[in-house]
Scaffold this motif. Structure first.
Motif, PDB file in Angstrom:
ATOM      1  N   LEU A  82      33.499   6.668 -45.989  1.00  0.00           N
ATOM      2  CA  LEU A  82      32.228   6.654 -45.626  1.00  0.00           C
ATOM      3  C   LEU A  82      32.186   7.264 -44.411  1.00  0.00           C
ATOM      4  CD1 LEU A  82      29.414   6.117 -45.874  1.00  0.00           C
ATOM      5  CD2 LEU A  82      29.682   3.806 -45.162  1.00  0.00           C
ATOM      6  N   TYR A  83      33.096   7.017 -43.428  1.00  0.00           N
ATOM      7  CA  TYR A  83      33.119   7.337 -42.169  1.00  0.00           C
ATOM      8  C   TYR A  83      33.215   9.066 -41.884  1.00  0.00           C
ATOM      9  CZ  TYR A  83      33.664   2.758 -40.828  1.00  0.00           C
ATOM     10  OH  TYR A  83      33.465   1.191 -40.537  1.00  0.00           O
ATOM     11  N   VAL A  84      33.950   9.604 -42.888  1.00  0.00           N
ATOM     12  CA  VAL A  84      34.061  11.013 -42.938  1.00  0.00           C
ATOM     13  C   VAL A  84      32.679  11.702 -43.396  1.00  0.00           C
ATOM     14  CG1 VAL A  84      35.432  12.824 -44.340  1.00  0.00           C
ATOM     15  CG2 VAL A  84      36.546  10.886 -43.544  1.00  0.00           C
ATOM     16  N   TYR A  85      32.159  11.095 -44.253  1.00  0.00           N
ATOM     17  CA  TYR A  85      30.692  11.681 -44.799  1.00  0.00           C
ATOM     18  C   TYR A  85      29.668  11.697 -43.878  1.00  0.00           C
ATOM     19  CZ  TYR A  85      33.177  11.060 -49.503  1.00  0.00           C
ATOM     20  OH  TYR A  85      33.877  11.042 -50.534  1.00  0.00           O
ATOM     21  N   VAL A  86      29.841  10.479 -43.067  1.00  0.00           N
ATOM     22  CA  VAL A  86      28.782  10.190 -42.044  1.00  0.00           C
ATOM     23  C   VAL A  86      29.017  11.039 -40.941  1.00  0.00           C
ATOM     24  CG1 VAL A  86      27.543   8.628 -40.312  1.00  0.00           C
ATOM     25  CG2 VAL A  86      28.198   8.127 -42.769  1.00  0.00           C
ATOM     26  N   TRP A  87      30.440  11.368 -40.877  1.00  0.00           N
ATOM     27  CA  TRP A  87      30.694  12.463 -39.611  1.00  0.00           C
ATOM     28  C   TRP A  87      30.075  13.686 -39.917  1.00  0.00           C
ATOM     29  CZ3 TRP A  87      31.375  12.501 -34.415  1.00  0.00           C
ATOM     30  CH2 TRP A  87      32.176  11.688 -33.896  1.00  0.00           C
ATOM     31  N   ILE A  88      30.464  14.160 -41.356  1.00  0.00           N
ATOM     32  CA  ILE A  88      29.894  15.368 -41.637  1.00  0.00           C
ATOM     33  C   ILE A  88      28.509  15.633 -41.407  1.00  0.00           C
ATOM     34  CG2 ILE A  88      29.590  17.053 -43.796  1.00  0.00           C
ATOM     35  CD1 ILE A  88      32.371  15.940 -44.557  1.00  0.00           C
ATOM     36  N   ILE A  89      27.749  14.437 -41.895  1.00  0.00           N
ATOM     37  CA  ILE A  89      26.309  14.654 -41.609  1.00  0.00           C
ATOM     38  C   ILE A  89      25.778  14.458 -40.376  1.00  0.00           C
ATOM     39  CG2 ILE A  89      24.060  13.284 -42.291  1.00  0.00           C
ATOM     40  CD1 ILE A  89      25.576  12.265 -45.025  1.00  0.00           C
ATOM     41  N   PHE A  90      26.284  13.867 -39.334  1.00  0.00           N
ATOM     42  CA  PHE A  90      25.851  13.993 -37.991  1.00  0.00           C
ATOM     43  C   PHE A  90      26.264  15.171 -37.521  1.00  0.00           C
ATOM     44  CE2 PHE A  90      27.259  13.309 -33.588  1.00  0.00           C
ATOM     45  CZ  PHE A  90      26.081  12.511 -33.177  1.00  0.00           C
ATOM     46  N   ILE A  91      27.301  15.943 -37.709  1.00  0.00           N
ATOM     47  CA  ILE A  91      27.646  17.118 -37.183  1.00  0.00           C
ATOM     48  C   ILE A  91      26.759  18.217 -37.800  1.00  0.00           C
ATOM     49  CG2 ILE A  91      29.449  18.922 -37.247  1.00  0.00           C
ATOM     50  CD1 ILE A  91      31.615  16.766 -36.983  1.00  0.00           C
ATOM     51  N   ALA A  92      26.591  18.118 -38.993  1.00  0.00           N
ATOM     52  CA  ALA A  92      25.309  18.909 -39.456  1.00  0.00           C
ATOM     53  C   ALA A  92      24.101  18.949 -38.808  1.00  0.00           C
ATOM     54  CB  ALA A  92      25.161  18.880 -41.070  1.00  0.00           C
ATOM     55  N   TYR A  93      23.496  17.694 -38.710  1.00  0.00           N
ATOM     56  CA  TYR A  93      22.369  17.526 -37.964  1.00  0.00           C
ATOM     57  C   TYR A  93      22.404  17.972 -36.367  1.00  0.00           C
ATOM     58  CZ  TYR A  93      18.938  15.197 -41.057  1.00  0.00           C
ATOM     59  OH  TYR A  93      18.150  14.915 -41.989  1.00  0.00           O
ATOM     60  N   PHE A  94      23.847  17.699 -36.014  1.00  0.00           N
ATOM     61  CA  PHE A  94      23.746  18.094 -34.525  1.00  0.00           C
ATOM     62  C   PHE A  94      23.597  19.465 -34.366  1.00  0.00           C
ATOM     63  CE2 PHE A  94      26.509  19.712 -31.181  1.00  0.00           C
ATOM     64  CZ  PHE A  94      25.944  18.954 -29.927  1.00  0.00           C
ATOM     65  N   LEU A  95      24.292  20.158 -35.314  1.00  0.00           N
ATOM     66  CA  LEU A  95      24.362  21.874 -35.241  1.00  0.00           C
ATOM     67  C   LEU A  95      22.813  22.350 -35.594  1.00  0.00           C
ATOM     68  CD1 LEU A  95      27.631  22.499 -37.245  1.00  0.00           C
ATOM     69  CD2 LEU A  95      26.987  22.747 -34.477  1.00  0.00           C
ATOM     70  N   LEU A  96      21.997  21.550 -36.404  1.00  0.00           N
ATOM     71  CA  LEU A  96      20.728  21.883 -36.606  1.00  0.00           C
ATOM     72  C   LEU A  96      20.059  21.753 -35.645  1.00  0.00           C
ATOM     73  CD1 LEU A  96      18.543  22.613 -38.639  1.00  0.00           C
ATOM     74  CD2 LEU A  96      18.174  20.243 -39.162  1.00  0.00           C
ATOM     75  N   MET A  97      20.189  20.768 -34.519  1.00  0.00           N
ATOM     76  CA  MET A  97      19.527  20.549 -33.379  1.00  0.00           C
ATOM     77  C   MET A  97      19.924  21.705 -32.209  1.00  0.00           C
ATOM     78  SD  MET A  97      17.543  17.888 -33.874  1.00  0.00           S
ATOM     79  CE  MET A  97      17.716  18.409 -35.388  1.00  0.00           C
ATOM     80  N   VAL A  98      20.869  22.139 -32.534  1.00  0.00           N
ATOM     81  CA  VAL A  98      21.346  23.152 -31.524  1.00  0.00           C
ATOM     82  C   VAL A  98      20.667  24.613 -31.844  1.00  0.00           C
ATOM     83  CG1 VAL A  98      23.563  24.722 -31.060  1.00  0.00           C
ATOM     84  CG2 VAL A  98      23.610  22.262 -31.090  1.00  0.00           C
ATOM     85  N   TYR A  99      20.557  24.653 -33.246  1.00  0.00           N
ATOM     86  CA  TYR A  99      19.912  25.700 -33.948  1.00  0.00           C
ATOM     87  C   TYR A  99      18.327  25.782 -33.385  1.00  0.00           C
ATOM     88  CZ  TYR A  99      17.318  28.773 -37.140  1.00  0.00           C
ATOM     89  OH  TYR A  99      16.312  29.648 -37.898  1.00  0.00           O
ATOM     90  N   TYR A 100      17.825  24.695 -33.419  1.00  0.00           N
ATOM     91  CA  TYR A 100      16.396  24.396 -33.046  1.00  0.00           C
ATOM     92  C   TYR A 100      16.208  24.608 -31.646  1.00  0.00           C
ATOM     93  CZ  TYR A 100      14.042  22.156 -36.864  1.00  0.00           C
ATOM     94  OH  TYR A 100      13.308  21.889 -38.312  1.00  0.00           O
ATOM     95  N   ALA A 101      17.240  24.319 -30.703  1.00  0.00           N
ATOM     96  CA  ALA A 101      17.294  24.710 -29.309  1.00  0.00           C
ATOM     97  C   ALA A 101      17.237  26.254 -29.100  1.00  0.00           C
ATOM     98  CB  ALA A 101      18.061  24.001 -28.495  1.00  0.00           C
TER      99      ALA A 101
END
Length: 109
Positions: A82-101
């Motif tokens: 679960l930690y691996v999956y949540v890290w992947i989702i977290f990083i994907a959302y973080f990169l989405l926030m970088v894209y928005y910026a």
């Protein structure tokens, strides 16, 4: 005793990651609405199908947080993967926030 501390630390990390995903998800909802109001389109083809319906806020602001809560409540059953999956989702959302910026800087500034 060290195992209890490790589990507590992992649980704390998982809680923070899930909280981060929840915050990123809410930010994504409002940033998407802003981008749409400026003439842009939803990049996610699945969400694009519901973006102009009453289901869009229900999915983003109700369903996703409920799923995050469900993950938290079932963390023992799912196990360490679960930690691996949540890290992947977290990083994907973080990169989405970088894209928005980047997008808002390039397009709207």
């Amino acid at each position: 005793m060290g195992g209890v501390t490790n589990t507590g630390g992992r649980d704390r990390l998982l809680w923070l990651l899930l909280l981060g995903v929840g915050v990123f998800n809410a930010a994504d909802y409002f940033l998407t609405l802003y981008a749409l109001s400026r003439g842009m389109r939803e990049g996610n083809r699945v969400m694009d199908l519901i973006v102009d319906t009453v289901y869009f806020p229900k999915v983003k602001l109700v369903l996703v947080p409920l799923l995050l809560l469900l993950l938290w409540l079932n963390r023992q059953r799912v196990g360490k993967r679960l930690y691996v999956y949540v890290w992947i989702i977290f990083i994907a959302y973080f990169l989405l926030m970088v894209y928005y910026a980047w997008l808002f800087w390039e397009v709207f500034v």
